[in-house]
Design a protein around this motif. Sequence first.
Motif, PDB file in Angstrom:
ATOM      1  N   PRO A 103       3.584   6.633   2.674  1.00  0.00           N
ATOM      2  CA  PRO A 103       3.039   5.294   2.468  1.00  0.00           C
ATOM      3  C   PRO A 103       2.841   4.599   3.815  1.00  0.00           C
ATOM      4  CG  PRO A 103       5.037   5.641   1.167  1.00  0.00           C
ATOM      5  CD  PRO A 103       4.909   6.789   2.114  1.00  0.00           C
ATOM      6  N   PRO A 104       1.933   3.665   3.898  1.00  0.00           N
ATOM      7  CA  PRO A 104       1.209   3.074   2.775  1.00  0.00           C
ATOM      8  C   PRO A 104       0.048   3.953   2.311  1.00  0.00           C
ATOM      9  CG  PRO A 104       0.555   2.000   4.808  1.00  0.00           C
ATOM     10  CD  PRO A 104       1.650   2.969   5.163  1.00  0.00           C
ATOM     11  N   VAL A 105      -0.155   3.949   0.992  1.00  0.00           N
ATOM     12  CA  VAL A 105      -1.323   4.577   0.383  1.00  0.00           C
ATOM     13  C   VAL A 105      -2.316   3.449   0.135  1.00  0.00           C
ATOM     14  CG1 VAL A 105      -2.199   5.834  -1.619  1.00  0.00           C
ATOM     15  CG2 VAL A 105       0.073   6.392  -0.686  1.00  0.00           C
ATOM     16  N   ARG A 106      -3.500   3.575   0.731  1.00  0.00           N
ATOM     17  CA  ARG A 106      -4.495   2.513   0.639  1.00  0.00           C
ATOM     18  C   ARG A 106      -5.782   3.050   0.028  1.00  0.00           C
ATOM     19  NH1 ARG A 106      -6.426  -0.156   4.977  1.00  0.00           N
ATOM     20  NH2 ARG A 106      -6.318  -2.085   3.804  1.00  0.00           N
ATOM     21  N   VAL A 107      -6.427   2.220  -0.781  1.00  0.00           N
ATOM     22  CA  VAL A 107      -7.764   2.496  -1.280  1.00  0.00           C
ATOM     23  C   VAL A 107      -8.687   1.568  -0.503  1.00  0.00           C
ATOM     24  CG1 VAL A 107      -9.305   2.435  -3.259  1.00  0.00           C
ATOM     25  CG2 VAL A 107      -6.972   3.241  -3.538  1.00  0.00           C
ATOM     26  N   LEU A 108      -9.672   2.162   0.148  1.00  0.00           N
ATOM     27  CA  LEU A 108     -10.555   1.422   1.041  1.00  0.00           C
ATOM     28  C   LEU A 108     -11.813   0.966   0.320  1.00  0.00           C
ATOM     29  CD1 LEU A 108     -10.140   3.853   4.077  1.00  0.00           C
ATOM     30  CD2 LEU A 108      -8.800   1.795   3.536  1.00  0.00           C
ATOM     31  N   ASP A 109     -12.459  -0.048   0.857  1.00  0.00           N
ATOM     32  CA  ASP A 109     -13.710  -0.539   0.272  1.00  0.00           C
ATOM     33  C   ASP A 109     -14.835   0.482   0.419  1.00  0.00           C
ATOM     34  OD1 ASP A 109     -12.393  -2.890  -0.312  1.00  0.00           O
ATOM     35  OD2 ASP A 109     -13.313  -4.044   1.308  1.00  0.00           O
ATOM     36  N   THR A 125      -3.766  -2.064  -0.207  1.00  0.00           N
ATOM     37  CA  THR A 125      -2.589  -1.196  -0.194  1.00  0.00           C
ATOM     38  C   THR A 125      -2.041  -1.113  -1.617  1.00  0.00           C
ATOM     39  OG1 THR A 125      -2.074  -1.805   2.078  1.00  0.00           O
ATOM     40  CG2 THR A 125      -0.276  -0.861   0.766  1.00  0.00           C
ATOM     41  N   LEU A 126      -1.896   0.107  -2.129  1.00  0.00           N
ATOM     42  CA  LEU A 126      -1.409   0.298  -3.495  1.00  0.00           C
ATOM     43  C   LEU A 126       0.041   0.732  -3.551  1.00  0.00           C
ATOM     44  CD1 LEU A 126      -4.419   1.968  -5.316  1.00  0.00           C
ATOM     45  CD2 LEU A 126      -3.835  -0.445  -5.110  1.00  0.00           C
ATOM     46  N   LEU A 127       0.472   1.579  -2.648  1.00  0.00           N
ATOM     47  CA  LEU A 127       1.852   2.049  -2.640  1.00  0.00           C
ATOM     48  C   LEU A 127       2.415   1.891  -1.234  1.00  0.00           C
ATOM     49  CD1 LEU A 127       1.386   5.311  -4.745  1.00  0.00           C
ATOM     50  CD2 LEU A 127       2.521   3.218  -5.497  1.00  0.00           C
ATOM     51  N   THR A 128       3.592   1.310  -1.142  1.00  0.00           N
ATOM     52  CA  THR A 128       4.266   1.135   0.143  1.00  0.00           C
ATOM     53  C   THR A 128       5.571   1.919   0.118  1.00  0.00           C
ATOM     54  OG1 THR A 128       5.565  -0.783  -0.538  1.00  0.00           O
ATOM     55  CG2 THR A 128       3.321  -1.208   0.298  1.00  0.00           C
ATOM     56  N   ASP A 129       6.321   1.855   1.202  1.00  0.00           N
ATOM     57  CA  ASP A 129       7.599   2.564   1.236  1.00  0.00           C
ATOM     58  C   ASP A 129       8.645   1.921   0.331  1.00  0.00           C
ATOM     59  OD1 ASP A 129       8.203   0.349   2.759  1.00  0.00           O
ATOM     60  OD2 ASP A 129       8.754   1.467   4.544  1.00  0.00           O
ATOM     61  N   LYS A 166      12.843   2.843  -2.000  1.00  0.00           N
ATOM     62  CA  LYS A 166      13.977   1.958  -2.300  1.00  0.00           C
ATOM     63  C   LYS A 166      14.139   1.781  -3.799  1.00  0.00           C
ATOM     64  CE  LYS A 166      13.177  -0.488   1.998  1.00  0.00           C
ATOM     65  NZ  LYS A 166      12.553  -1.661   2.562  1.00  0.00           N
ATOM     66  N   MET A 167      13.019   1.566  -4.515  1.00  0.00           N
ATOM     67  CA  MET A 167      13.101   1.342  -5.961  1.00  0.00           C
ATOM     68  C   MET A 167      13.555   2.595  -6.699  1.00  0.00           C
ATOM     69  SD  MET A 167       9.796  -1.042  -6.574  1.00  0.00           S
ATOM     70  CE  MET A 167      10.316  -1.714  -8.136  1.00  0.00           C
ATOM     71  N   SER A 168      13.029   3.743  -6.291  1.00  0.00           N
ATOM     72  CA  SER A 168      13.406   4.964  -6.998  1.00  0.00           C
ATOM     73  C   SER A 168      14.854   5.354  -6.694  1.00  0.00           C
ATOM     74  CB  SER A 168      12.456   6.098  -6.655  1.00  0.00           C
ATOM     75  OG  SER A 168      12.484   6.418  -5.290  1.00  0.00           O
ATOM     76  N   LEU A 169      15.332   5.039  -5.488  1.00  0.00           N
ATOM     77  CA  LEU A 169      16.731   5.332  -5.177  1.00  0.00           C
ATOM     78  C   LEU A 169      17.676   4.407  -5.948  1.00  0.00           C
ATOM     79  CD1 LEU A 169      16.656   5.962  -1.335  1.00  0.00           C
ATOM     80  CD2 LEU A 169      17.261   7.592  -3.138  1.00  0.00           C
ATOM     81  N   ALA A 170      17.255   3.176  -6.201  1.00  0.00           N
ATOM     82  CA  ALA A 170      18.090   2.221  -6.928  1.00  0.00           C
ATOM     83  C   ALA A 170      18.323   2.667  -8.370  1.00  0.00           C
ATOM     84  CB  ALA A 170      17.433   0.846  -6.917  1.00  0.00           C
TER      85      ALA A 170
END
Length: 169
Positions: free
Chosen positions: A97-103, A155-159, A163-167
């Motif tokens: 990440p970041p996973v971005r979709v561009l214009d 930006t669609l997915l960040t690092d 954190k969320m998946s580890l929680a």
Amino acid sequence: MAAFAVVLFSSTGAALADKPLPEGVTKFIADKGLARYGVALADLDSDGTQEALIYAIASKEGGDSADFCGSGGCTLFVLSLHGHGYRVVSRITVAKPPVRVLDARTNGWHDMSVMVCGGGITRCYDAYLRFDGHEYPTNPSMMPPVPPLKQAGKTLLTDEIFKMSLAEH
């Protein structure tokens, strides 16, 4: 710009947002045995149906892979959803990440970028992924950086997915 929705899901598949998980995505996650992952939805090809971007971090015991990550990053799947099923458009390895979709678009699909870093790369950069008519490049470390005039996007997915998946565990 296409419509985008970022929907993160827990290891149990429960939405961490108010959006329901499409059935094709649920099936894919079950088929891969994913335990840790992030999901974003975006209409990449402007056909009115959102594609799914699934950032696979790890599988459950007994899944088809013990781990989707290495020193260069994890695996990003791009799925085209059809009714209750899906088609894997791309399996992009060593993505961070970041996973971005561009214009910008290539062959009717939005261009994307992922961070390339680690695994022997000394300077991190946003790799430019363009759709070739069939798929996105599978190894972003072989792709050039996003050109300055093509950087506009979302930006669609960040690092935060780490954190969320580890929680959840």
